[in-house]
Structure formats: C-alpha cells, structure tokens
Enzyme design. Structure first.
Site, PDB file in Angstrom:
ATOM      1  N   LYS A 124       0.665  -2.228  -0.511  1.00 29.64           N
ATOM      2  CA  LYS A 124      -0.046   0.031   0.170  1.00 29.64           C
ATOM      3  C   LYS A 124       0.750   1.406   0.221  1.00 29.64           C
ATOM      4  O   LYS A 124       0.451   2.395  -0.736  1.00 29.64           O
ATOM      5  CB  LYS A 124      -1.043   0.191   1.162  1.00 29.64           C
ATOM      6  CG  LYS A 124      -1.896  -1.441   1.276  1.00 29.64           C
ATOM      7  CD  LYS A 124      -3.228  -0.473   2.120  1.00 29.64           C
ATOM      8  CE  LYS A 124      -3.992  -1.470   1.229  1.00 29.64           C
ATOM      9  NZ  LYS A 124      -5.420  -1.529   3.516  1.00 29.64           N
ATOM     10  N   LYS A 207      -4.945 -11.095  -6.094  1.00 30.17           N
ATOM     11  CA  LYS A 207      -5.567 -11.464  -5.893  1.00 30.17           C
ATOM     12  C   LYS A 207      -6.876 -10.359  -5.918  1.00 30.17           C
ATOM     13  O   LYS A 207      -7.106  -9.428  -6.539  1.00 30.17           O
ATOM     14  CB  LYS A 207      -5.801 -11.282  -4.093  1.00 30.17           C
ATOM     15  CG  LYS A 207      -5.917 -10.188  -3.211  1.00 30.17           C
ATOM     16  CD  LYS A 207      -5.120 -10.106  -2.059  1.00 30.17           C
ATOM     17  CE  LYS A 207      -5.813  -8.885  -1.562  1.00 30.17           C
ATOM     18  NZ  LYS A 207      -5.798  -8.272  -0.203  1.00 30.17           N
ATOM     19  N   LYS A 210     -11.049  -4.649  -3.639  1.00 24.54           N
ATOM     20  CA  LYS A 210     -11.000  -3.603  -3.859  1.00 24.54           C
ATOM     21  C   LYS A 210      -9.712  -1.874  -4.244  1.00 24.54           C
ATOM     22  O   LYS A 210     -10.289  -1.059  -5.076  1.00 24.54           O
ATOM     23  CB  LYS A 210     -11.208  -2.447  -2.068  1.00 24.54           C
ATOM     24  CG  LYS A 210     -12.524  -3.163  -1.452  1.00 24.54           C
ATOM     25  CD  LYS A 210     -12.066  -3.090  -0.388  1.00 24.54           C
ATOM     26  CE  LYS A 210     -11.293  -3.804   0.375  1.00 24.54           C
ATOM     27  NZ  LYS A 210     -11.828  -4.383   2.164  1.00 24.54           N
TER      28      LYS A 210
HETATM   29  P1  TYM Z   1     -10.267  -6.876   4.522  1.00 26.35           P
HETATM   30  O1  TYM Z   1     -11.007  -5.879   5.300  1.00 26.35           O
HETATM   31  O2  TYM Z   1      -9.108  -6.553   3.831  1.00 26.35           O
HETATM   32  O3  TYM Z   1     -10.148  -8.220   3.877  1.00 26.35           O
HETATM   33  C1  TYM Z   1     -11.565  -9.258   4.848  1.00 26.35           C
HETATM   34  C2  TYM Z   1     -11.153 -10.179   4.655  1.00 26.35           C
HETATM   35  O4  TYM Z   1     -11.461 -11.061   3.563  1.00 26.35           O
HETATM   36  C3  TYM Z   1     -10.406 -11.673   3.026  1.00 26.35           C
HETATM   37  N1  TYM Z   1     -10.092 -11.278   1.537  1.00 26.35           N
HETATM   38  C4  TYM Z   1      -9.891 -12.475   0.591  1.00 26.35           C
HETATM   39  N2  TYM Z   1      -9.983 -13.669   0.613  1.00 26.35           N
HETATM   40  C5  TYM Z   1      -9.882 -14.725   0.135  1.00 26.35           C
HETATM   41  N3  TYM Z   1      -9.503 -14.058  -1.707  1.00 26.35           N
HETATM   42  C6  TYM Z   1      -9.932 -12.565  -1.739  1.00 26.35           C
HETATM   43  N4  TYM Z   1      -9.387 -12.369  -2.605  1.00 26.35           N
HETATM   44  C7  TYM Z   1      -9.401 -11.388  -0.232  1.00 26.35           C
HETATM   45  N5  TYM Z   1      -9.559  -9.718  -0.131  1.00 26.35           N
HETATM   46  C8  TYM Z   1     -10.155 -10.357   0.721  1.00 26.35           C
HETATM   47  C9  TYM Z   1      -9.387 -11.191   4.072  1.00 26.35           C
HETATM   48  O5  TYM Z   1      -8.708 -11.799   4.118  1.00 26.35           O
HETATM   49  C10 TYM Z   1      -9.449 -10.710   5.217  1.00 26.35           C
HETATM   50  O6  TYM Z   1      -9.922 -12.292   6.015  1.00 26.35           O
HETATM   51  N6  TYM Z   1      -6.402  -6.671   8.183  1.00 26.35           N
HETATM   52  C11 TYM Z   1      -7.874  -6.963   7.177  1.00 26.35           C
HETATM   53  C12 TYM Z   1      -9.056  -7.138   8.544  1.00 26.35           C
HETATM   54  C13 TYM Z   1      -8.744  -7.319  10.227  1.00 26.35           C
HETATM   55  C14 TYM Z   1      -9.051  -8.457  10.821  1.00 26.35           C
HETATM   56  C15 TYM Z   1      -8.488  -8.208  12.108  1.00 26.35           C
HETATM   57  C16 TYM Z   1      -8.688  -9.785  10.164  1.00 26.35           C
HETATM   58  C17 TYM Z   1      -8.473  -5.956  10.698  1.00 26.35           C
HETATM   59  N7  TYM Z   1      -8.594  -6.674  12.450  1.00 26.35           N
HETATM   60  C18 TYM Z   1      -8.271  -9.229  12.966  1.00 26.35           C
HETATM   61  C19 TYM Z   1      -8.758 -10.324  11.252  1.00 26.35           C
HETATM   62  C20 TYM Z   1      -8.457 -10.136  12.785  1.00 26.35           C
HETATM   63  C21 TYM Z   1      -8.002  -7.172   6.078  1.00 26.35           C
HETATM   64  O7  TYM Z   1      -7.518  -5.444   5.743  1.00 26.35           O
HETATM   65  O8  TYM Z   1      -9.293  -7.510   5.767  1.00 26.35           O
END
Ligand code: TYM
Length: 347
Positions: A124, A207, A210
């Site tokens: 990022k 992947k 967004k």
């Molecule tokens: P975020 O908001 O980007 O995504 C939410 C969840 O979706 C999964 N994900 C995917 N899985 C498979 N293929 C894809 N293309 C794909 N894109 C997104 C992500 O792995 C995620 O599980 N850092 C985390 C948010 C977070 C979090 C936490 C997660 C903050 N605190 C505590 C678990 C526990 C994130 O940015 O997810």
C-alpha cells in the site's frame, strides 16, 4: 495478581475476525475467503466479529459521511451473509476502546524492522508515496494483533493474504507471555483449503481486491447483470479443456474455485460436470450460480439498511458483550506490565 477469566479450560473455543468498511460493497473474495467461514464458525465457537472502522482510516481515509455509510452497509452485509446476533457478538472496533489501549503495549513490543517487513504495508505504501504513508498504516498490523489478542481468540478465520499478520499476532502473544507471564491465547489462523485466495477476473496473477479495477471484481451488491457480464468477460487461459490447475490455468481454476464455493460442492465434482465442454459453458454456470447468490443477498442487505435503529441496537449489544471480555484482558495485561491500577471510577 488478577486472573484472566478467559483461561477457563471449560469455556467454548473462541473465534474473532474483522473486516474493513473500505468500500460500499464487499466482494466475492471477502465472502469466500472469510465471511463464509465466519458464518459457519458461529455455530460451534464463542464468536466475536467486528467491522474494523479504525483500520479504514489508515490509508486514503474517506469523507466522514462516506465512512458512516460504508460502516452501516458493512454491518448490514454481515447480517445478510448469515451472521446471527444471537450467536455472535457483532460490533464496531471503535466502540471498544480496549483495542487501542492494548495496541500501545503491543507496539512497544514490536520491532521497527519487524513492522517494516509487513507486505501489506509495503504494497500500500509503494502504490502512493511511502514518505506520505501514515504512521497508522505502518502500525496497522499491531492494531490487528490487539483486535485478536484482546478476546483471547483461539481461531481467526481470514483469507490467505492475512497469514503474515497472523504470524505477527502469534509472535507478539508469545513475546508478551514470555516477558510478563502467560496472559494471551496464541491464536491459529483458519484459512480455507484450496488455492487460498479468489483472484482478480481480469488479472489472475493478483487477488481480487478493492484496489484493482472494477471489471475484475464481483461486488456482492453489484446488479445481477453486471455480475454476469464481469464473469463472462473473465480472462481465461490457453487451451480449451476445463482443468483445475492453479499454476497452468489460473483464470479457469479461479472460476472453478468460485463455482465450487458458491454451490458448496467439491472441486472434483464441479470439474467432472464440464467433461468435454469448454470455457464458455463454465463461465455461464459460474455466472448463473453467482447471480443466484448475490441477488437475494443484495435484497437482504437493503432490507436491513432500511432499519438503522435495529442495526444500532445490534451493534450496542455486540459492543457490550465484546467490551466485557476486552476490559478483563486489558486489566490483566496492564497490571502485568506494571501500570498501577487506576482509582475507582476511572478505567
Ligand atoms: P480486509 O477487510 O481486506 O478483508 C476481509 C477478509 O477478506 C479476505 N479477503 C480475501 N480472501 C480471499 N481472496 C481474496 N481475494 C480476498 N480479499 C480479501 C481477507 O483475507 C480478510 O479475511 N487486516 C484485515 C482486517 C482485520 C482483521 C482483524 C482480520 C483487522 N483486524 C483481526 C482478522 C482479525 C483486512 O484488511 O481484511
């Protein structure tokens, strides 16, 4: 010395996960990589799920009204996906201040070099100008670690892209425990088996996310016609036969993964259906199955959004349940670090 009530061996195992409200709609990668597991795990685990609104301002922060609207849309989508407020605590990260209280302590245990090696930060920050990236983006994974550790979570359902953040979380839990005495449960990631991530439909080397173009991403709130169009225009691979081979045929394998996950069938069975057929037949089947999933999903989401009072009530109850657990953990962690207990009436 205070005891952590969470260390009762008789308690149900606990699950925690979070998702950012960074756009108006979740996408298929979010659902298949994470949310589907959230829904399944609430049946057997003591479940805590949060919309991580604090994380959403670490990079390109939205206008305040937009953030408010996305946060509500995120909550409605989680309920539409099948989260049941009777079976899980559903809450906003910003409603439980113990996340940030614990973050400070964990930041003081995190090496600067260690934080610099986090690939999500590198990705990022390199897309913009690293010099102008926020300190919040840099310490993002430590806040994520606090989200998890403050609930003494045993399991964390996430997509493959979060594996490195989970490793850091485990390291920080172990570091704190060996320095101050056993305090935190060391959590295990729960990552779907198989290729691990849903890929961009236009660029199967990346992947679905967004941050890439809209044409490669199926948003759960897209119009059915847009969903079908995006899938039918997905980039496929050389050859014509429908084989599951993520290395040689990443585009086709991604479509097979989506079809298997959306219809809850094993990949081998899905592949067998296309024996002797080509990519066109596969795309039509994926488009039909995905539309059949997103259409009622969008309707449920819109119905839920029509009653913001009910969403607020669910969030308040979730924050109460979450806050009770998080307060107990932080009280013990602060005492172990050596902070004097505050006078009665102040936390
Ligand atoms: P975020 O908001 O980007 O995504 C939410 C969840 O979706 C999964 N994900 C995917 N899985 C498979 N293929 C894809 N293309 C794909 N894109 C997104 C992500 O792995 C995620 O599980 N850092 C985390 C948010 C977070 C979090 C936490 C997660 C903050 N605190 C505590 C678990 C526990 C994130 O940015 O997810």
């Amino acid at each position: 010395m205070a005891r952590i009530p969470e260390h009762d061996p008789a308690r149900r195992p606990r699950v925690l996960s979070g998702i950012q409200p960074t756009s108006g709609s979740f996408h298929l990668g979010n659902y298949l990589g994470a949310l589907k597991q959230w829904v399944a795990l609430q049946e057997t685990y003591d479940a805590f799920y949060c919309v991580v609104d604090l994380h959403a301002i670490t990079h390109n922060p939205p206008e305040p009204d937009v953030l408010r609207q996305r946060t509500r849309a995120a909550v409605a989508q989680l309920l539409a996906a099948g989260l049941d407020p009777e079976r899980c605590a559903l809450f906003l990260q910003s409603h439980v201040p113990e996340h940030t209280r614990l973050t400070w302590v964990l930041e003081c245990l995190t090496g600067f070099g260690e934080a610099s090696r986090m690939t999500q930060f590198k990705d990022k920050s390199s897309r913009g100008n690293a010099e102008h990236s926020s300190v919040g983006l840099f310490t993002y994974p430590v806040l994520q670690a606090a989200d998890i550790l403050v609930y003494q979570a045993d399991a964390v359902p996430v997509g493959e892209d979060q594996r490195q953040h989970l490793e850091l979380t485990r390291d920080l839990a172990q570091r704190f425990n060996s320095r101050y005495g056993h305090t935190f449960t060391v959590p295990e990631p729960v990552i779907p088996k198989g290729p691990g991530k849903i890929l961009d439909l236009q660029d199967p080397s990346a992947k679905m996310s967004k941050s890439l173009g809209d044409a490669g991403r199926v948003n759960l709130l897209d119009d059915p016609s847009a969903v079908a169009r995006k899938i039918k225009r997905a980039v496929t691979d050389t050859g014509t036969a429908v084989h599951f081979d993520p290395v040689a045929k990443p585009g086709v394998s991604n479509l097979i993964t989506i079809l298997a996950a959306v219809t809850d069938r094993p990949v081998v069975d899905v592949v067998a259906d296309f024996d002797g057929q080509g990519y066109g037949a596969l795309k039509s089947a994926v488009a039909d199955a995905t539309v059949a999933f997103v259409e009622p999903f969008a309707k449920r989401t819109n119905d839920l959004l029509a009653d913001p009072g009910e969403l607020d009530r669910i969030l308040a109850a979730g924050a109460d349940r979450a806050g009770a657990v998080a307060c107990a953990t932080v009280a013990v962690a602060y005492e172990r670090v050596g902070f004097l207990a505050p006078t009665a009436g102040r936390r």
